[in-house]
Design a protein around this motif. Structure first.
Motif, PDB file in Angstrom:
ATOM      1  N   UNK A   1     -11.965  23.345   6.403  1.00  0.00           N
ATOM      2  CA  UNK A   1     -10.925  21.749   5.686  1.00  0.00           C
ATOM      3  C   UNK A   1     -12.858  20.824   6.278  1.00  0.00           C
ATOM      4  N   UNK A   2     -12.737  20.709   7.155  1.00  0.00           N
ATOM      5  CA  UNK A   2     -13.703  19.704   7.669  1.00  0.00           C
ATOM      6  C   UNK A   2     -14.866  19.476   6.865  1.00  0.00           C
ATOM      7  N   UNK A   3     -15.462  20.898   6.874  1.00  0.00           N
ATOM      8  CA  UNK A   3     -16.780  21.509   5.843  1.00  0.00           C
ATOM      9  C   UNK A   3     -16.522  20.644   4.367  1.00  0.00           C
ATOM     10  N   UNK A   4     -15.108  21.525   3.694  1.00  0.00           N
ATOM     11  CA  UNK A   4     -15.422  21.201   2.657  1.00  0.00           C
ATOM     12  C   UNK A   4     -14.957  19.845   2.230  1.00  0.00           C
ATOM     13  N   UNK A   5     -14.332  18.914   2.903  1.00  0.00           N
ATOM     14  CA  UNK A   5     -13.959  17.431   2.455  1.00  0.00           C
ATOM     15  C   UNK A   5     -15.349  17.115   3.051  1.00  0.00           C
ATOM     16  N   UNK A   6     -16.112  17.911   4.176  1.00  0.00           N
ATOM     17  CA  UNK A   6     -17.379  16.568   4.136  1.00  0.00           C
ATOM     18  C   UNK A   6     -17.684  17.250   2.601  1.00  0.00           C
ATOM     19  N   UNK A   7     -18.310  18.227   2.322  1.00  0.00           N
ATOM     20  CA  UNK A   7     -19.047  18.321   0.748  1.00  0.00           C
ATOM     21  C   UNK A   7     -18.137  17.360   0.073  1.00  0.00           C
ATOM     22  N   UNK A   8     -17.414  17.709  -0.255  1.00  0.00           N
ATOM     23  CA  UNK A   8     -16.642  16.482  -1.348  1.00  0.00           C
ATOM     24  C   UNK A   8     -17.206  15.196  -0.930  1.00  0.00           C
ATOM     25  N   UNK A   9     -16.807  14.902   0.334  1.00  0.00           N
ATOM     26  CA  UNK A   9     -17.125  13.705   0.550  1.00  0.00           C
ATOM     27  C   UNK A   9     -18.932  13.301  -0.143  1.00  0.00           C
ATOM     28  N   UNK A  10     -19.760  14.079  -0.284  1.00  0.00           N
ATOM     29  CA  UNK A  10     -21.261  13.777   0.225  1.00  0.00           C
ATOM     30  C   UNK A  10     -21.433  13.571  -1.573  1.00  0.00           C
ATOM     31  N   UNK A  11     -20.762  14.695  -2.020  1.00  0.00           N
ATOM     32  CA  UNK A  11     -20.875  14.923  -3.680  1.00  0.00           C
ATOM     33  C   UNK A  11     -20.497  13.801  -4.466  1.00  0.00           C
ATOM     34  N   UNK A  12     -18.653  13.630  -4.191  1.00  0.00           N
ATOM     35  CA  UNK A  12     -18.438  11.910  -5.231  1.00  0.00           C
ATOM     36  C   UNK A  12     -19.484  10.992  -4.505  1.00  0.00           C
ATOM     37  N   UNK A  13     -19.927  10.965  -3.150  1.00  0.00           N
ATOM     38  CA  UNK A  13     -20.351   9.776  -3.046  1.00  0.00           C
ATOM     39  C   UNK A  13     -21.908   9.370  -3.733  1.00  0.00           C
ATOM     40  N   UNK A  14     -22.347  10.545  -3.809  1.00  0.00           N
ATOM     41  CA  UNK A  14     -23.921  11.000  -4.912  1.00  0.00           C
ATOM     42  C   UNK A  14     -23.316  10.187  -6.639  1.00  0.00           C
ATOM     43  N   UNK A  15     -22.667  10.972  -6.821  1.00  0.00           N
ATOM     44  CA  UNK A  15     -22.265  10.766  -8.396  1.00  0.00           C
ATOM     45  C   UNK A  15     -21.492   8.761  -8.245  1.00  0.00           C
ATOM     46  N   UNK A  16     -21.053   8.401  -7.565  1.00  0.00           N
ATOM     47  CA  UNK A  16     -20.936   6.917  -7.412  1.00  0.00           C
ATOM     48  C   UNK A  16     -22.112   6.507  -7.429  1.00  0.00           C
ATOM     49  N   UNK A  17     -22.156   6.165  -5.991  1.00  0.00           N
ATOM     50  CA  UNK A  17     -23.966   5.797  -6.210  1.00  0.00           C
ATOM     51  C   UNK A  17     -24.802   5.736  -7.081  1.00  0.00           C
ATOM     52  N   UNK A  18     -24.661   7.029  -7.705  1.00  0.00           N
ATOM     53  CA  UNK A  18     -25.723   7.215  -9.120  1.00  0.00           C
ATOM     54  C   UNK A  18     -25.411   6.287 -10.327  1.00  0.00           C
ATOM     55  N   UNK A  19     -23.673   6.279 -10.517  1.00  0.00           N
ATOM     56  CA  UNK A  19     -23.061   4.976 -11.003  1.00  0.00           C
ATOM     57  C   UNK A  19     -23.467   4.129 -11.596  1.00  0.00           C
ATOM     58  N   UNK A  20     -23.040   3.318  -9.910  1.00  0.00           N
ATOM     59  CA  UNK A  20     -22.644   2.309  -9.139  1.00  0.00           C
ATOM     60  C   UNK A  20     -24.627   1.568  -9.747  1.00  0.00           C
ATOM     61  N   UNK A  21     -25.628   2.393  -9.248  1.00  0.00           N
ATOM     62  CA  UNK A  21     -26.880   2.031  -9.088  1.00  0.00           C
ATOM     63  C   UNK A  21     -26.848   2.059 -10.702  1.00  0.00           C
ATOM     64  N   UNK A  22     -26.901   2.788 -11.207  1.00  0.00           N
ATOM     65  CA  UNK A  22     -27.142   2.459 -13.167  1.00  0.00           C
ATOM     66  C   UNK A  22     -26.705   1.022 -13.681  1.00  0.00           C
ATOM     67  N   UNK A  23     -25.205   1.155 -13.435  1.00  0.00           N
ATOM     68  CA  UNK A  23     -24.741  -0.103 -13.622  1.00  0.00           C
ATOM     69  C   UNK A  23     -24.933  -1.771 -13.194  1.00  0.00           C
ATOM     70  N   UNK A  24     -25.886  -1.535 -12.278  1.00  0.00           N
ATOM     71  CA  UNK A  24     -25.454  -2.334 -11.085  1.00  0.00           C
ATOM     72  C   UNK A  24     -26.250  -3.929 -12.001  1.00  0.00           C
ATOM     73  N   UNK A  25     -27.303  -3.898 -12.518  1.00  0.00           N
ATOM     74  CA  UNK A  25     -27.507  -4.643 -13.164  1.00  0.00           C
ATOM     75  C   UNK A  25     -26.691  -5.433 -13.885  1.00  0.00           C
ATOM     76  N   UNK A  26     -26.231  -4.585 -14.946  1.00  0.00           N
ATOM     77  CA  UNK A  26     -25.526  -4.797 -15.866  1.00  0.00           C
ATOM     78  C   UNK A  26     -23.842  -5.571 -14.746  1.00  0.00           C
ATOM     79  N   UNK A  27     -23.453  -4.888 -13.377  1.00  0.00           N
ATOM     80  CA  UNK A  27     -22.395  -5.827 -12.714  1.00  0.00           C
ATOM     81  C   UNK A  27     -23.083  -6.953 -12.120  1.00  0.00           C
ATOM     82  N   UNK A  28     -23.507  -7.088 -11.422  1.00  0.00           N
ATOM     83  CA  UNK A  28     -24.163  -8.308 -11.035  1.00  0.00           C
ATOM     84  C   UNK A  28     -24.242  -9.550 -12.405  1.00  0.00           C
ATOM     85  N   UNK A  29     -24.039  -9.195 -13.351  1.00  0.00           N
ATOM     86  CA  UNK A  29     -23.846 -10.018 -14.351  1.00  0.00           C
ATOM     87  C   UNK A  29     -22.462 -11.026 -14.473  1.00  0.00           C
TER      88      UNK A  29
END
Length: 183
Positions: A49-77
């Motif tokens: 479960x530690x490995x599985x939850x770490x995997x979920x964390x990495x996957x979700x963080x990667x997806x959210x990081x890409x979304x935030x990076x893509x939206x960053x110019x808009x968000x900073x407005x």
């Protein structure tokens, strides 16, 4: 550090919370899941479960990081920032996203898994030591002495996360976390 750096720090901190929202939820969940497994004497299940939850964390963080990076110019407005504060905010968010993807799950999710298994003293000592040596010491070195300002402070945060990650991964792999009983 000046108005622009203070403003950039505040803006980056607020935007960065989006990138780690799932990891923060997993931090809560792992305590219950691993605690139940360890309480039942199922250390292999706890490890899975530690490995599985770490995997979920990495996957979700990667997806959210890409979304935030893509939206960053808009968000900073949404913020009334000087050009310097906007540039610094952009840089700090990107730095955080990189560090969060690479190190946040091992620094915090794994630490909570170890705590749930009863290895709380080790995680506490590592957290305090890493905070003092890396975050505080490196922040003074990079931020003040080397005149990197707020960027140096955020690099120090990354060093803190790296120190924690190394310590917690070594502890997990050693299996010593299986020798504790919380109750």
């Amino acid at each position: 550090f000046g108005t622009a750096q203070i403003a950039a720090n505040g803006v980056a901190n607020s935007i960065d919370m989006v990138a780690i929202v799932v990891v923060n939820a997993v931090n809560l969940a792992i305590v219950t899941v691993v605690g139940h497994c360890v309480g039942a004497g199922e250390f292999e299940q706890a490890s899975r479960y530690m490995k599985k939850l770490m995997g979920v964390s990495y996957l979700a963080t990667g997806i959210l990081n890409l979304a935030v990076a893509a939206a960053l110019p808009f968000l900073l407005n949404f913020y009334a920032l000087s050009e310097e504060a906007r540039r610094l905010s952009f840089l700090l968010v990107l730095l955080h996203n990189l560090l969060a993807f690479a190190l946040h799950p091992t620094s915090f999710v794994l630490a909570n898994g170890l705590r749930a298994a009863g290895d709380a003293k080790f995680t506490m000592y590592v957290g305090i030591g890493s905070m003092l040596v890396f975050r505080l010491g490196s922040a003074v070195l990079f931020g003040v002495m080397l005149n990197l300002g707020i960027l140096g402070v955020w690099i120090a945060m990354g060093m803190d996360w790296l120190g924690r990650s190394v310590a917690f991964l070594l502890r997990y792999r050693s299996g010593k976390w299986k020798n504790f009983r919380a109750i």
